[in-house]
Design an enzyme around this catalytic site. Structure first.
Site, PDB file in Angstrom:
ATOM      1  N   GLU A  94       0.815  -1.235  -0.073  1.00 45.18           N
ATOM      2  CA  GLU A  94      -0.091   0.105   0.117  1.00 45.18           C
ATOM      3  C   GLU A  94       0.866   1.293   0.137  1.00 45.18           C
ATOM      4  O   GLU A  94       1.952   1.089   0.303  1.00 45.18           O
ATOM      5  CB  GLU A  94      -0.914  -0.069   1.343  1.00 45.18           C
ATOM      6  CG  GLU A  94      -1.774  -1.094   1.282  1.00 45.18           C
ATOM      7  CD  GLU A  94      -2.761  -1.255   2.537  1.00 45.18           C
ATOM      8  OE1 GLU A  94      -3.606  -1.857   2.563  1.00 45.18           O
ATOM      9  OE2 GLU A  94      -2.221  -0.687   3.684  1.00 45.18           O
ATOM     10  N   CYS A 107       3.242   8.214   1.485  1.00 49.61           N
ATOM     11  CA  CYS A 107       3.726   7.489   2.259  1.00 49.61           C
ATOM     12  C   CYS A 107       4.148   6.046   1.374  1.00 49.61           C
ATOM     13  O   CYS A 107       3.136   5.623   0.912  1.00 49.61           O
ATOM     14  CB  CYS A 107       2.984   7.335   3.594  1.00 49.61           C
ATOM     15  SG  CYS A 107       3.779   5.921   4.492  1.00 49.61           S
ATOM     16  N   CYS A 114       7.327  -7.141   6.633  1.00 52.78           N
ATOM     17  CA  CYS A 114       8.402  -6.704   7.439  1.00 52.78           C
ATOM     18  C   CYS A 114       8.831  -7.729   8.495  1.00 52.78           C
ATOM     19  O   CYS A 114       8.313  -8.530   8.931  1.00 52.78           O
ATOM     20  CB  CYS A 114       7.966  -5.293   7.872  1.00 52.78           C
ATOM     21  SG  CYS A 114       9.323  -4.521   8.809  1.00 52.78           S
ATOM     22  N   CYS A 118       7.271  -5.349  14.788  1.00 51.94           N
ATOM     23  CA  CYS A 118       7.092  -4.559  15.817  1.00 51.94           C
ATOM     24  C   CYS A 118       5.749  -4.835  16.195  1.00 51.94           C
ATOM     25  O   CYS A 118       4.816  -5.153  15.701  1.00 51.94           O
ATOM     26  CB  CYS A 118       7.052  -3.126  15.501  1.00 51.94           C
ATOM     27  SG  CYS A 118       8.556  -2.622  14.802  1.00 51.94           S
ATOM     28  N   CYS A 121       2.337  -3.349  15.284  1.00 54.29           N
ATOM     29  CA  CYS A 121       2.315  -2.956  13.855  1.00 54.29           C
ATOM     30  C   CYS A 121       1.562  -4.191  13.082  1.00 54.29           C
ATOM     31  O   CYS A 121       1.858  -5.465  13.140  1.00 54.29           O
ATOM     32  CB  CYS A 121       3.539  -2.615  13.159  1.00 54.29           C
ATOM     33  SG  CYS A 121       3.496  -2.697  11.356  1.00 54.29           S
ATOM     34  N   GLY A 167       7.274  -1.975   5.714  1.00 53.27           N
ATOM     35  CA  GLY A 167       8.596  -2.288   5.697  1.00 53.27           C
ATOM     36  C   GLY A 167       9.461  -1.404   6.406  1.00 53.27           C
ATOM     37  O   GLY A 167       9.176  -0.506   6.591  1.00 53.27           O
ATOM     38  N   GLU A 168      10.963  -1.988   6.671  1.00 50.31           N
ATOM     39  CA  GLU A 168      11.774  -1.303   7.210  1.00 50.31           C
ATOM     40  C   GLU A 168      12.558  -0.706   5.999  1.00 50.31           C
ATOM     41  O   GLU A 168      13.304  -1.486   5.679  1.00 50.31           O
ATOM     42  CB  GLU A 168      12.642  -2.038   8.292  1.00 50.31           C
ATOM     43  CG  GLU A 168      13.980  -1.556   8.614  1.00 50.31           C
ATOM     44  CD  GLU A 168      13.868  -0.175   9.298  1.00 50.31           C
ATOM     45  OE1 GLU A 168      13.340   0.077  10.116  1.00 50.31           O
ATOM     46  OE2 GLU A 168      14.659   0.615   8.566  1.00 50.31           O
ATOM     47  N   SER A 199      12.264   6.829   7.558  1.00 50.53           N
ATOM     48  CA  SER A 199      11.815   6.462   8.938  1.00 50.53           C
ATOM     49  C   SER A 199      12.308   5.085   9.420  1.00 50.53           C
ATOM     50  O   SER A 199      12.189   3.991   8.482  1.00 50.53           O
ATOM     51  CB  SER A 199      10.182   6.446   8.966  1.00 50.53           C
ATOM     52  OG  SER A 199       9.951   5.930  10.337  1.00 50.53           O
ATOM     53  N   SER A 222      11.340   5.693  15.012  1.00 53.76           N
ATOM     54  CA  SER A 222      10.383   5.346  15.703  1.00 53.76           C
ATOM     55  C   SER A 222      10.798   4.973  17.208  1.00 53.76           C
ATOM     56  O   SER A 222      11.458   3.940  17.250  1.00 53.76           O
ATOM     57  CB  SER A 222       9.869   3.761  15.132  1.00 53.76           C
ATOM     58  OG  SER A 222       9.273   3.912  13.717  1.00 53.76           O
ATOM     59  N   HIS A 224       8.659   5.179  20.568  1.00 50.51           N
ATOM     60  CA  HIS A 224       7.650   4.805  21.230  1.00 50.51           C
ATOM     61  C   HIS A 224       7.841   4.290  22.716  1.00 50.51           C
ATOM     62  O   HIS A 224       7.013   4.097  23.497  1.00 50.51           O
ATOM     63  CB  HIS A 224       7.078   3.464  20.403  1.00 50.51           C
ATOM     64  CG  HIS A 224       7.055   3.738  19.103  1.00 50.51           C
ATOM     65  ND1 HIS A 224       6.266   4.803  18.558  1.00 50.51           N
ATOM     66  CD2 HIS A 224       7.227   2.865  17.989  1.00 50.51           C
ATOM     67  CE1 HIS A 224       6.284   4.742  17.076  1.00 50.51           C
ATOM     68  NE2 HIS A 224       6.797   3.604  16.853  1.00 50.51           N
ATOM     69  N   ASN A 298      -4.050   3.424  16.804  1.00 51.98           N
ATOM     70  CA  ASN A 298      -5.381   2.990  16.222  1.00 51.98           C
ATOM     71  C   ASN A 298      -5.282   1.517  16.146  1.00 51.98           C
ATOM     72  O   ASN A 298      -4.763   0.958  15.582  1.00 51.98           O
ATOM     73  CB  ASN A 298      -5.218   3.594  14.819  1.00 51.98           C
ATOM     74  CG  ASN A 298      -5.366   5.050  14.821  1.00 51.98           C
ATOM     75  OD1 ASN A 298      -6.267   5.928  15.036  1.00 51.98           O
ATOM     76  ND2 ASN A 298      -3.941   5.773  14.233  1.00 51.98           N
ATOM     77  N   CYS A 341      -0.232   5.250  10.816  1.00 56.30           N
ATOM     78  CA  CYS A 341       0.974   4.359  10.973  1.00 56.30           C
ATOM     79  C   CYS A 341       0.807   3.119  11.602  1.00 56.30           C
ATOM     80  O   CYS A 341       0.066   2.891  12.618  1.00 56.30           O
ATOM     81  CB  CYS A 341       1.902   5.317  11.610  1.00 56.30           C
ATOM     82  SG  CYS A 341       3.400   5.892  11.164  1.00 56.30           S
TER      83      CYS A 341
HETATM   84  S1  SF4 Z   1       6.404  -0.476  12.501  1.00 56.96           S
HETATM   85 FE1  SF4 Z   1       7.546  -0.427  10.478  1.00 56.96          FE
HETATM   86  S2  SF4 Z   1       9.447  -1.501  11.189  1.00 56.96           S
HETATM   87 FE2  SF4 Z   1       7.964  -2.076  12.683  1.00 56.96          FE
HETATM   88  S3  SF4 Z   1       7.202  -4.001  11.923  1.00 56.96           S
HETATM   89 FE3  SF4 Z   1       5.891  -2.393  10.923  1.00 56.96          FE
HETATM   90  S4  SF4 Z   1       6.651  -1.526   9.239  1.00 56.96           S
HETATM   91 FE4  SF4 Z   1       8.232  -2.925  10.025  1.00 56.96          FE
END
Ligand code: SF4
Length: 357
Positions: A94, A107, A114, A118, A121, A167-168, A199, A222, A224, A298, A341
């Site tokens: 996306e 974005c 990924c 996280c 996520c 993704g990272e 990011s 990130s 957090h 969210n 996000c």
């Molecule tokens: S927050 Fe970013 S780095 Fe972490 S799992 Fe999700 S997409 Fe990957």
């Protein structure tokens, strides 16, 4: 892709020049091609009168111009647009268009799934399936630009790029770097270096390469939590590259006078949104060129976490500000279509979904 052809969108300007030169074609044709496909964003072949016959046939015989396809478009009530993009192997990613004063930030996704996993996520639940190619990153931008031109012709300017989708980005370094070189190239889109933000969850080897090879590009981390045990739970890569280690490195990156590192802080109810968390964060970042983006979590289907209350979010912001740090509460644009996000997941078309084009 047609046999024997490579995607035009895989080559930066220097590579294109070299390819043309190697085939005895005037390398200046590269500037006509970049102007046509990137500045003017035309999808049809370049017919410029200065493009020689030899150059035209070389391009026709050797380059493929096919793009990923838009599978679905989800339009949010706040004008955010999420494009579900189908790649050549039918995998889906996306990209999200976020409006701001008649302009858009895009974005972009950089991987299918990924590896960082996280815990907050949606994308992380998929694991890493594969890296995107440069042409697939560029392809998201071109698709989005054309969609805006067709559907919102009065405000279709795409002015900023953030690598914050699936993704990272620093885990797919080469493709993201080359896509950025194409976005920045003066012969094509000619975006300013400050218009691109990468990011990271704190993937230190990628961060080091990025700083060395793409200096000046904006950085978002990130964050957090600044408490290592909590951050370990949210971002498993923290167990390998601790926040302290990452920050020690970030502190060595030279920043322009008005350049800031963005620290993303997802506020999760009763986990990292307490007064103690806010004070720890303020004390940790105090004195740094930092902007703290506070993002109310969210919830997504299956998530263990809950959104902080409005009261806790405001309290957190006020405490951070006592440390002379700007803390912005980011409105969760697109949360009705799961485009905020950490919520990107290709399985969740919202109620406003439409099959396109
Ligand atoms: S927050 Fe970013 S780095 Fe972490 S799992 Fe999700 S997409 Fe990957």
């Amino acid at each position: 892709m047609s046999a024997g052809k490579t995607s035009f969108y895989e080559h930066n300007y220097q590579e294109l020049e070299t390819l043309l030169e190697t085939h005895a074609i005037n390398p200046k044709s590269a500037s006509l091609l970049f102007r046509h496909h990137y500045k003017e964003k035309k999808l049809s072949p370049c017919e410029h009168h200065n493009l020689s016959k030899a150059a035209r046939s070389y391009v026709a015989e050797n380059f493929d111009f096919s793009l990923p396809e838009i599978d679905y478009v989800h339009e949010s009530t706040d004008q955010t647009v999420k494009l579900l993009v189908k790649l050549k192997d039918d995998q889906k990613v996306e990209c999200v268009l976020i409006p701001f004063q008649n302009k858009y930030t895009i974005c972009l996704s950089t991987q299918v799934g990924c590896a960082m996993k996280c815990s907050f996520c949606f994308t992380g639940t998929q694991g890493l399936k594969r890296n995107l190619e440069t042409s697939e990153i560029i392809g998201q931008f071109i698709l989005a630009w054309n969609w805006l031109e067709k559907n919102r012709p009065d405000d279709h300017q795409l002015k900023n790029i953030v690598y914050m989708g699936q993704g990272e980005p620093l885990h797919n370094f080469s493709a993201v770097k080359k896509a950025s070189e194409i976005f920045l190239d003066q012969h094509g889109m000619s975006l300013g270096i400050q218009k691109i933000t990468v990011s990271t969850a704190g993937y230190l080897p990628g961060l080091k390469r990025w700083n060395e090879e793409m200096p000046g590009v904006n950085l978002a981390l990130s964050l957090h939590s600044v408490i290592e045990e909590k951050r370990n739970k949210l971002i498993p890569i923290n167990q390998r590259y601790s926040l302290q280690e990452v920050m020690d490195y970030i502190d060595t990156i030279p920043l322009a006078r008005k350049q800031y590192v963005i620290y993303e802080y997802l506020l999760i109810k009763d986990f990292n949104d307490t007064e103690e968390d806010a004070h720890a964060t303020g004390a940790f970042l105090k004195g740094r060129q930092a902007i703290i983006n506070l993002i109310p979590f969210n919830p997504f289907p299956g998530s263990d976490f809950e959104r902080s209350t409005d009261e806790s979010i405001l309290r957190f912001q006020k405490i951070i500000e006592t440390y002379n740090l700007p803390a912005l509460i980011r409105t969760t644009k697109g949360d009705d279509i799961l485009a905020a996000c950490g919520q990107l997941n290709t399985k969740s078309p919202g109620n406003n979904s439409k099959a396109v084009q």
